[in-house]
Design a protein around this motif. Structure first.
Motif, PDB file in Angstrom:
ATOM      1  N   VAL A  72     -19.944  35.424   5.722  1.00  0.00           N
ATOM      2  CA  VAL A  72     -19.546  33.982   5.692  1.00  0.00           C
ATOM      3  C   VAL A  72     -18.784  33.482   5.023  1.00  0.00           C
ATOM      4  CG1 VAL A  72     -20.835  31.876   5.283  1.00  0.00           C
ATOM      5  CG2 VAL A  72     -22.342  33.660   6.524  1.00  0.00           C
ATOM      6  N   GLY A  73     -18.816  33.986   3.920  1.00  0.00           N
ATOM      7  CA  GLY A  73     -17.647  33.343   2.910  1.00  0.00           C
ATOM      8  C   GLY A  73     -16.403  33.960   3.261  1.00  0.00           C
ATOM      9  N   SER A  74     -16.147  34.972   3.792  1.00  0.00           N
ATOM     10  CA  SER A  74     -14.719  35.363   4.060  1.00  0.00           C
ATOM     11  C   SER A  74     -14.230  34.812   5.433  1.00  0.00           C
ATOM     12  CB  SER A  74     -14.946  37.153   4.651  1.00  0.00           C
ATOM     13  OG  SER A  74     -15.267  37.986   3.552  1.00  0.00           O
ATOM     14  N   ALA A  75     -15.079  34.444   6.225  1.00  0.00           N
ATOM     15  CA  ALA A  75     -14.775  33.650   7.547  1.00  0.00           C
ATOM     16  C   ALA A  75     -14.352  32.326   7.197  1.00  0.00           C
ATOM     17  CB  ALA A  75     -15.774  33.805   8.430  1.00  0.00           C
ATOM     18  N   VAL A  76     -15.062  31.675   6.311  1.00  0.00           N
ATOM     19  CA  VAL A  76     -14.721  30.209   5.932  1.00  0.00           C
ATOM     20  C   VAL A  76     -13.472  30.194   5.212  1.00  0.00           C
ATOM     21  CG1 VAL A  76     -16.230  29.851   3.929  1.00  0.00           C
ATOM     22  CG2 VAL A  76     -15.658  28.089   5.331  1.00  0.00           C
ATOM     23  N   LEU A  77     -13.246  31.192   4.533  1.00  0.00           N
ATOM     24  CA  LEU A  77     -11.881  31.336   3.624  1.00  0.00           C
ATOM     25  C   LEU A  77     -10.752  31.567   4.311  1.00  0.00           C
ATOM     26  CD1 LEU A  77     -12.929  32.970   0.298  1.00  0.00           C
ATOM     27  CD2 LEU A  77     -12.553  30.483   0.774  1.00  0.00           C
ATOM     28  N   ALA A  78     -10.919  32.181   5.386  1.00  0.00           N
ATOM     29  CA  ALA A  78      -9.873  32.488   6.383  1.00  0.00           C
ATOM     30  C   ALA A  78      -9.587  31.379   7.319  1.00  0.00           C
ATOM     31  CB  ALA A  78     -10.305  33.670   7.157  1.00  0.00           C
ATOM     32  N   PRO A 121     -27.791  24.693   1.046  1.00  0.00           N
ATOM     33  CA  PRO A 121     -26.416  23.962   0.958  1.00  0.00           C
ATOM     34  C   PRO A 121     -25.122  24.868   1.368  1.00  0.00           C
ATOM     35  CG  PRO A 121     -27.396  24.293  -1.112  1.00  0.00           C
ATOM     36  CD  PRO A 121     -28.458  24.784  -0.192  1.00  0.00           C
ATOM     37  N   PHE A 122     -25.443  26.155   0.947  1.00  0.00           N
ATOM     38  CA  PHE A 122     -24.191  27.122   1.188  1.00  0.00           C
ATOM     39  C   PHE A 122     -23.698  26.894   2.536  1.00  0.00           C
ATOM     40  CE2 PHE A 122     -22.248  31.151   2.141  1.00  0.00           C
ATOM     41  CZ  PHE A 122     -21.291  31.447   1.594  1.00  0.00           C
ATOM     42  N   TYR A 123     -24.722  27.363   3.374  1.00  0.00           N
ATOM     43  CA  TYR A 123     -24.502  27.362   4.725  1.00  0.00           C
ATOM     44  C   TYR A 123     -24.197  26.306   5.484  1.00  0.00           C
ATOM     45  CZ  TYR A 123     -26.035  32.474   5.192  1.00  0.00           C
ATOM     46  OH  TYR A 123     -26.163  33.812   4.995  1.00  0.00           O
ATOM     47  N   PHE A 124     -24.853  24.940   4.929  1.00  0.00           N
ATOM     48  CA  PHE A 124     -24.541  23.951   5.573  1.00  0.00           C
ATOM     49  C   PHE A 124     -22.991  23.532   5.224  1.00  0.00           C
ATOM     50  CE2 PHE A 124     -29.280  22.625   5.418  1.00  0.00           C
ATOM     51  CZ  PHE A 124     -29.431  22.998   6.763  1.00  0.00           C
ATOM     52  N   TYR A 125     -22.641  23.684   4.008  1.00  0.00           N
ATOM     53  CA  TYR A 125     -21.288  23.508   3.705  1.00  0.00           C
ATOM     54  C   TYR A 125     -20.285  24.287   4.461  1.00  0.00           C
ATOM     55  CZ  TYR A 125     -16.873  22.799   1.145  1.00  0.00           C
ATOM     56  OH  TYR A 125     -15.610  22.486   0.941  1.00  0.00           O
ATOM     57  N   VAL A 126     -20.816  25.653   4.944  1.00  0.00           N
ATOM     58  CA  VAL A 126     -19.807  26.624   5.487  1.00  0.00           C
ATOM     59  C   VAL A 126     -19.814  25.807   7.051  1.00  0.00           C
ATOM     60  CG1 VAL A 126     -19.651  28.782   6.771  1.00  0.00           C
ATOM     61  CG2 VAL A 126     -20.251  28.574   4.293  1.00  0.00           C
ATOM     62  N   SER A 127     -21.016  25.412   7.563  1.00  0.00           N
ATOM     63  CA  SER A 127     -20.811  24.825   8.921  1.00  0.00           C
ATOM     64  C   SER A 127     -19.939  23.710   8.963  1.00  0.00           C
ATOM     65  CB  SER A 127     -22.277  24.439   9.329  1.00  0.00           C
ATOM     66  OG  SER A 127     -22.890  23.370   8.547  1.00  0.00           O
ATOM     67  N   TYR A 128     -20.019  22.898   7.839  1.00  0.00           N
ATOM     68  CA  TYR A 128     -19.202  21.757   7.842  1.00  0.00           C
ATOM     69  C   TYR A 128     -17.622  21.998   7.682  1.00  0.00           C
ATOM     70  CZ  TYR A 128     -16.414  18.316   5.272  1.00  0.00           C
ATOM     71  OH  TYR A 128     -15.325  17.446   4.928  1.00  0.00           O
ATOM     72  N   ALA A 129     -17.306  23.056   7.139  1.00  0.00           N
ATOM     73  CA  ALA A 129     -16.069  23.553   7.196  1.00  0.00           C
ATOM     74  C   ALA A 129     -15.472  24.203   8.180  1.00  0.00           C
ATOM     75  CB  ALA A 129     -15.891  24.859   5.959  1.00  0.00           C
ATOM     76  N   MET A 130     -16.419  24.793   8.996  1.00  0.00           N
ATOM     77  CA  MET A 130     -15.968  25.296  10.355  1.00  0.00           C
ATOM     78  C   MET A 130     -16.026  24.248  11.342  1.00  0.00           C
ATOM     79  SD  MET A 130     -18.017  28.832  10.576  1.00  0.00           S
ATOM     80  CE  MET A 130     -16.720  29.440  11.606  1.00  0.00           C
ATOM     81  N   LEU A 131     -16.716  23.233  11.210  1.00  0.00           N
ATOM     82  CA  LEU A 131     -16.311  22.008  12.124  1.00  0.00           C
ATOM     83  C   LEU A 131     -15.219  21.264  11.890  1.00  0.00           C
ATOM     84  CD1 LEU A 131     -20.083  20.402  12.322  1.00  0.00           C
ATOM     85  CD2 LEU A 131     -18.887  21.719  14.284  1.00  0.00           C
ATOM     86  N   ARG A 132     -14.874  21.272  10.703  1.00  0.00           N
ATOM     87  CA  ARG A 132     -13.436  20.797  10.191  1.00  0.00           C
ATOM     88  C   ARG A 132     -12.202  21.469  10.897  1.00  0.00           C
ATOM     89  NH1 ARG A 132     -12.757  17.334   5.726  1.00  0.00           N
ATOM     90  NH2 ARG A 132     -10.516  17.541   6.161  1.00  0.00           N
ATOM     91  N   TYR A 133     -12.604  22.881  10.848  1.00  0.00           N
ATOM     92  CA  TYR A 133     -11.770  23.599  11.391  1.00  0.00           C
ATOM     93  C   TYR A 133     -11.626  23.262  12.941  1.00  0.00           C
ATOM     94  CZ  TYR A 133      -9.895  28.170  13.235  1.00  0.00           C
ATOM     95  OH  TYR A 133      -9.145  29.189  13.828  1.00  0.00           O
ATOM     96  N   PHE A 189     -18.245  29.269  -6.277  1.00  0.00           N
ATOM     97  CA  PHE A 189     -19.277  28.871  -7.279  1.00  0.00           C
ATOM     98  C   PHE A 189     -20.670  28.757  -6.688  1.00  0.00           C
ATOM     99  CE2 PHE A 189     -15.408  27.475  -9.490  1.00  0.00           C
ATOM    100  CZ  PHE A 189     -15.607  28.074 -10.601  1.00  0.00           C
ATOM    101  N   LEU A 190     -20.955  28.444  -5.399  1.00  0.00           N
ATOM    102  CA  LEU A 190     -21.974  28.279  -4.886  1.00  0.00           C
ATOM    103  C   LEU A 190     -22.540  29.525  -4.148  1.00  0.00           C
ATOM    104  CD1 LEU A 190     -24.293  26.658  -4.203  1.00  0.00           C
ATOM    105  CD2 LEU A 190     -23.170  25.896  -1.986  1.00  0.00           C
ATOM    106  N   GLY A 191     -21.486  30.501  -3.589  1.00  0.00           N
ATOM    107  CA  GLY A 191     -21.564  31.776  -2.843  1.00  0.00           C
ATOM    108  C   GLY A 191     -22.106  32.772  -4.124  1.00  0.00           C
ATOM    109  N   ASN A 216     -10.376  23.389  -2.601  1.00  0.00           N
ATOM    110  CA  ASN A 216     -11.835  22.632  -2.640  1.00  0.00           C
ATOM    111  C   ASN A 216     -12.808  23.714  -1.925  1.00  0.00           C
ATOM    112  OD1 ASN A 216     -11.104  20.418  -4.105  1.00  0.00           O
ATOM    113  ND2 ASN A 216     -10.815  19.139  -2.094  1.00  0.00           N
ATOM    114  N   VAL A 217     -12.403  24.178  -0.740  1.00  0.00           N
ATOM    115  CA  VAL A 217     -13.310  25.061  -0.184  1.00  0.00           C
ATOM    116  C   VAL A 217     -13.462  26.471  -0.949  1.00  0.00           C
ATOM    117  CG1 VAL A 217     -13.477  26.657   2.055  1.00  0.00           C
ATOM    118  CG2 VAL A 217     -12.789  24.101   2.070  1.00  0.00           C
ATOM    119  N   SER A 218     -12.369  27.038  -1.215  1.00  0.00           N
ATOM    120  CA  SER A 218     -12.535  28.244  -2.252  1.00  0.00           C
ATOM    121  C   SER A 218     -13.297  28.089  -3.404  1.00  0.00           C
ATOM    122  CB  SER A 218     -11.251  28.579  -2.682  1.00  0.00           C
ATOM    123  OG  SER A 218     -10.210  28.949  -1.490  1.00  0.00           O
TER     124      SER A 218
END
Length: 218
Positions: free
Chosen positions: A48-54, A98-110, A67-69, A60-62
């Motif tokens: 999950v972390g690798s994908a959202v950073l990619a 919150p980690f997974y919800f933030y990742v979903s938010y980042a992917m929706l922004r993508y 820090f949460l991951g 901010n995302v990093s």
């Protein structure tokens, strides 16, 4: 064999979706042992972390992912070893959700950052959906600790995380196939929120992807 691997590495969202689905299929075989649970949990978090950073490599995302991951991975291991310790399960859920919800938010922004549909964005549509299901499963685990007997089925009131994930997927997809029922008021309120999220996700994301695809073809 090389071509599928190259395809996955070129599409980080595909790697995330594959990792999530692999966890679902492997959990019945590895989830019964402490090393198996720890392995699946950590691999899932790293994927999950690798994908959202990619897909969203911004400062901010990093920072949020790191820090949460990082503490979330620690409690993933603790939860695998001390699976019946309520405060560890509670803390793990409060970190994971919150980690997974933030990742979903980042992917929706993508997905919404432009009007061009790429192959990886198709994969991201499915990956974001599974990430949301993971997040609500951890919310259910928190509810189960704070308000005991919130979920029930023929087997009783206490349910494993994998059972709660099954409930989350059946609720998010609105298929209603789960044998687990929310009987507590707090649990029912969270389940209703997930139902709304599932409907809005299909209406907002899938409709947009289909619409842009049709526009590109025209």
């Amino acid at each position: 064999m090389t071509r599928p691997l190259q395809h996955l590495t070129a599409h980080p969202s595909a790697m995330l979706l594959a990792a999530q689905l692999l966890q679902v299929l492997a959990w019945p075989f590895l989830g019964g042992s402490t090393p198996g649970r720890a392995f699946l949990g950590v691999i899932g978090m790293l994927a999950v972390g690798s994908a959202v950073l990619a897909v969203r490599r911004t400062p901010n995302v990093s920072r949020v992912v790191f820090f949460l991951g990082a503490p979330t991975i620690v409690f993933t291991l603790l939860d695998a070893v001390f699976r019946d310790t309520d405060w560890i399960t509670l803390t793990s859920g409060l970190l994971h959700a919150p980690f997974y919800f933030y990742v979903s938010y980042a992917m929706l922004r993508y997905l919404f950052h432009d009007d061009v549909i790429t192959t990886d964005e198709y994969y991201a549509t499915g990956a974001a959906f599974t990430v949301v299901a993971w997040g609500f499963a951890y919310v259910f685990s928190v509810v189960q600790v704070v308000w005991p007997d919130s979920f029930s089925n023929a087997g009783g009131f206490e349910h494993s995380w994998f059972e709660l994930l099954y409930l989350s997927f059946s609720t998010l997809t609105s298929v209603g196939l789960s044998d687990i029922v929310a009987v507590g008021e707090q649990a029912r309120s969270v389940v209703m929120v997930e139902m709304m999220v599932g409907v809005f996700y299909v209406a907002m994301v899938v409709a947009r992807m289909v619409g842009l695809t049709m526009m590109r073809r025209r």
